[in-house]
Design a protein around this motif. Structure first.
Motif, mmCIF file in Angstrom:
data_model
loop_
_atom_site.group_PDB
_atom_site.id
_atom_site.type_symbol
_atom_site.label_atom_id
_atom_site.label_comp_id
_atom_site.label_asym_id
_atom_site.label_seq_id
_atom_site.Cartn_x
_atom_site.Cartn_y
_atom_site.Cartn_z
ATOM 1 N N ALA A 272 0.820 -1.225 0.000
ATOM 2 C CA ALA A 272 0.000 0.000 0.000
ATOM 3 C C ALA A 272 0.848 1.267 0.000
ATOM 4 N N TYR B 49 -0.128 -0.576 6.306
ATOM 5 C CA TYR B 49 0.274 -0.060 4.994
ATOM 6 C C TYR B 49 1.360 -0.928 4.341
ATOM 7 N N PHE C 12 -3.379 -4.256 -0.403
ATOM 8 C CA PHE C 12 -4.829 -4.032 -0.317
ATOM 9 C C PHE C 12 -5.450 -4.364 -1.672
ATOM 10 N N ARG D 232 -8.278 -3.158 -2.983
ATOM 11 C CA ARG D 232 -8.731 -1.969 -3.711
ATOM 12 C C ARG D 232 -7.544 -1.121 -4.184
ATOM 13 N N ASP D 233 -6.484 -1.097 -3.384
ATOM 14 C CA ASP D 233 -5.320 -0.288 -3.771
ATOM 15 C C ASP D 233 -4.591 -0.888 -4.964
ATOM 16 N N MET E 207 -13.704 2.338 0.057
ATOM 17 C CA MET E 207 -12.497 3.174 0.142
ATOM 18 C C MET E 207 -12.497 3.994 1.437
ATOM 19 N N ASP F 85 -12.911 3.735 4.742
ATOM 20 C CA ASP F 85 -13.011 2.564 5.608
ATOM 21 C C ASP F 85 -13.025 2.929 7.095
ATOM 22 N N TYR G 134 -8.327 13.843 5.070
ATOM 23 C CA TYR G 134 -8.513 12.400 4.896
ATOM 24 C C TYR G 134 -9.859 12.084 4.227
ATOM 25 N N HIS G 135 -10.683 11.228 4.842
ATOM 26 C CA HIS G 135 -11.954 10.891 4.180
ATOM 27 C C HIS G 135 -12.967 12.021 4.247
ATOM 28 N N TRP H 198 -7.596 13.146 -2.826
ATOM 29 C CA TRP H 198 -6.893 11.871 -3.023
ATOM 30 C C TRP H 198 -6.430 11.750 -4.476
ATOM 31 N N GLU I 53 -0.550 10.167 0.071
ATOM 32 C CA GLU I 53 -1.819 9.423 0.039
ATOM 33 C C GLU I 53 -2.988 10.401 -0.157
ATOM 34 N N GLN J 115 2.688 6.625 -1.524
ATOM 35 C CA GLN J 115 1.498 5.772 -1.467
ATOM 36 C C GLN J 115 1.312 5.166 -2.861
ATOM 37 N N TRP K 263 -1.074 3.667 -4.546
ATOM 38 C CA TRP K 263 -2.181 3.929 -5.465
ATOM 39 C C TRP K 263 -2.229 5.395 -5.931
HETATM 40 C C1 GLC Z 1 -6.797 3.829 4.066
HETATM 41 C C2 GLC Z 1 -7.858 4.103 3.024
HETATM 42 C C3 GLC Z 1 -8.221 2.846 2.286
HETATM 43 C C4 GLC Z 1 -6.966 2.223 1.691
HETATM 44 C C5 GLC Z 1 -5.932 1.988 2.781
HETATM 45 C C6 GLC Z 1 -4.613 1.508 2.240
HETATM 46 O O1 GLC Z 1 -7.299 3.015 5.066
HETATM 47 O O2 GLC Z 1 -8.977 4.642 3.615
HETATM 48 O O3 GLC Z 1 -9.168 3.129 1.295
HETATM 49 O O4 GLC Z 1 -7.294 1.028 1.072
HETATM 50 O O5 GLC Z 1 -5.679 3.197 3.471
HETATM 51 O O6 GLC Z 1 -4.061 2.442 1.388
#
Ligand code: GLC
Length: 645
Positions: free
Chosen positions: A183, A195, A199, A201-202, A341, A343, A525-526, A531, A569, A587, A589
């Protein structure tokens, strides 16, 4: 007439052949569901067995994944290699198509102890920064346009080269084969948390970047290994999630080999949320996995992966988990907060748009890949029905623009009837003051969430962008979403693309909704942080709508800082001016998202591996549903005429 009734009416009668009367909302589905449970528990046993065999095979170092045949007998000649092989010693890796060379070179640069970049790399990176700075200086001094262009190209090229180097350094190996990307590889952070994991999704933008470069092995390995993880039984306080759930992340661990102190073996250790902060189950993982699987087939031309029996089973397990009947009245997926994403707790529990867009996209992708066979007819029927109902629901009830907002503003409430206009009993006072100001005259978007008496009017980027890419939004709506992005550029892009959502939760709302989360403070952040990874989804959406210039402009904004800032990130503040307070550097991604955006802009036709469209059957079914729209036809009489059981 309620939505589900309208859906029933259409699906049971008006739609020729494709949809039968036993839709996902009908009685026959409960029979289907119980049959499926039986199948599932049998499957569970067989897949567990498969895992056990797999782990013993892996002890012998057999590249089972490469063989394409699950549970192939171990080749004793490989015994030595695997026992001695540690995760870091990957020299000698070869790949079937000769793409292995760079993995070998880059693997040598990895610091095996803590996964950080080793000294030569850091130096190289600093040199690069220096070079870029020189370029910048030269640029500003030069009055010559051509020279300036040349330098611009050089500096952009060097950013891309650097991104590729970093992406390759983030590759994680398992038994000598590339299997995913870590990650983040932040040498400045002492607290890695999770990290250092891969991941799901990443990895998607990393996987797409490798596919677009013609380097297919890593994606194939990722798909097949994560499939093995799907069948792991992980529990939290004696409870395990449904089979078919894909982990949020996994780690390659090197552990001592049983009974032999001098040897080690590698194991994959998945996290389904049972260790994740907040214990959130990643609903998006399986959906992304399906989307990547289709992209792999389309890009590489190798359909043998999606045709494998275990892969077909994996697709079905994910779908069944999503399509299973519950207490829901809506065709949207009901999930807890933090299941994608975002999370952490951010008030997105219920039916968040991001999950719905990924769900729709995954359903379309799966529909393309599922092999027609007797056993899957019920599943295909349920899938088709769900696609139509889902797109109707989102397009109709999640959409807001000036016109719709004005309608909501004048809503009557407490309508008990089948033909209520304000079906979810939304009180007009819900329209927040920010929205009244923010909504542009031209443009619109899909809201974040819909529940009884509640519309979450926040703009969530990934959900909107992926609704465009997948075709969940209509063509008109898709253009309107891009119009809104253009109109609200200073709010959504400003200093760094792309705000995860807009606006931030502040004050008491932040306290109550996030639980006073110090990481999700306003504009961080979220909670409306920016991002850079979202660049790639923005690019896919813009290319689909033939408006790539919007994405190109955003990429240019990112290029001004992203490499100098060391690929963070996320960014903080309203205009994305600061590197995020707790943001990781390097990061993966962020790096991969930038590369995918660049590669797609260079050859927009490649975006088709990610884009989905409705086919004529679905368009037909959808238009039948629109004509049965309760806004046009009301009352129960109509239902009786066309409802065939
Ligand atoms: C954070 C993000 C998540 C991502 C993770 C690893 O938790 O919110 O979406 O997958 O970092 O980068």
């Amino acid at each position: 007439m309620g939505t589900s009734e309208a859906v029933l009416q259409v699906l049971s009668g008006a739609v020729p052949r494709l949809f039968h009367s036993d839709s996902c909302f009908s009685m026959s589905d409960s029979i289907y569901a119980s049959k499926f449970r039986l199948k599932c528990s049998r499957k569970r046993a067989s897949r567990c067995l498969q895992f056990l065999k797999c782990s013993s095979v892996l002890q012998y170092g057999v590249r089972e994944i490469g063989s394409g045949v699950p549970n192939k007998k171990a080749d004793p000649s490989s015994l030595q290699i695997c026992k001695c092989q540690k995760s870091e010693s990957v020299s000698g890796v070869t790949t079937e198509d000769g793409n292995g060379a760079w993995f070998v070179d880059n693997a040598k640069n990895l610091n095996p102890i803590n996964g950080m970049m080793n000294a030569p790399n850091v130096l190289e990176f600093q040199d690069l920064q220096h070079l870029k700075q020189e370029n910048e200086d030269l640029k500003s001094n030069s009055a010559n346009g051509t020279l300036r262009d040349t330098f611009h190209k050089i500096s952009v090229d060097s950013i891309e080269d650097e991104a590729w180097d970093l992406l390759r350094e983030s590759v994680v190996y398992y038994c000598g084969s590339p299997i995913g990307t870590i990650a983040a590889k932040d040498p400045t952070s002492s607290n890695t948390l999770n990290y250092d994991q891969v991941f799901i999704r990443d990895f998607i933008p990393s996987g797409i970047a490798f596919l677009l470069k013609g380097e297919y092995d890593i994606v194939r390995n990722f798909i097949l290994h994560t499939l093995q993880l799907q069948s792991w039984e992980k529990t939290m306080d004696c409870h395990s999630p449904g089979q078919g759930l894909m982990p949020a992340s996994f780690k390659v661990r090197t552990v001592p080999l049983d009974g032999d102190d001098s040897a080690t073996e590698e194991v994959l250790d998945p996290d389904f949320g049972e260790a994740a902060i907040g214990r959130v189950a990643p609903v998006d993982s399986g959906l992304w996995w399906i989307i990547l699987l289709r992209a792999y087939g389309k890009c590489s031309g190798d359909l043998s992966v999606q045709e494998r029996v275990d892969v077909q089973t994996g697709i079905k397990m994910i779908l069944r988990l999503c399509i299973a009947d519950g207490f829901d009245m809506f065709p949207t997926l009901l999930v807890t907060d933090g299941s994608c994403m975002i999370d952490r707790r951010m008030g997105i529990h219920g039916h968040p748009l991001e999950i719905q867009a990924l769900f729709y996209s995954a359903l379309l992708c799966a529909r393309e890949m599922l092999a027609p066979e007797d056993g899957s007819a019920d599943l295909l029927r349920a899938l088709n029905n769900r696609l139509v109902a889902l797109s109707f629901h989102i397009r109709e009830y999640y959409w807001v623009d000036m016109k719709k907002l004005n309608e909501i503003y004048r809503y009557k409430t407490e309508e008990y009837s089948y033909d209520a206009v304000n079906k979810f009993n939304i009180y007009p006072d819900q329209i927040s003051p920010w929205l009244v100001e923010w909504m542009p005259n031209k443009g619109g978007y899909l809201i974040g969430n819909l529940q009884p008496a509640h519309m979450d009017f926040r703009f969530f980027s990934l959900g909107n962008l992926w609704s465009v890419a997948s075709g969940l939004a209509t063509m008109d709506q898709s253009h309107a979403i891009l119009d809104l992005i253009e109109a609200k550029w200073v709010d959504l892009v400003a200093g760094m693309p792309f705000k995860i959502c807009y606006p931030a939760l502040e004050g008491q709302e932040w306290q109550i909704i996030t639980g006073s989360d110090p990481k999700n403070t306003p504009w961080s952040y979220h909670n409306a942080g920016a991002w850079p990874t979202l660049l790639w989804q923005l690019t896919v959406a813009c290319i689909k709508m033939d408006r790539p210039e919007i994405a190109a402009k955003a990429v240019e904004v990112a290029e001004k800082r992203i490499s100098q800032d060391k690929w963070p990130e996320y960014y903080d503040t309203k205009r994305g001016r600061f590197i995020g307070k707790q943001s990781r550097l390097f990061q993966t991604w962020s790096i991969a998202g930038y590369l995918v955006a660049k590669l797609l802009l260079a050859d927009p036709s490649k975006a088709k591996i990610l884009i989905t469209e409705e086919d004529s059957e679905l368009v037909n079914a959808f238009s039948c549903m629109i004509s049965a729209n309760p806004r046009r036809k009301r009352g129960r009489k109509d239902l009786k005429q066309t409802y065939i059981v």
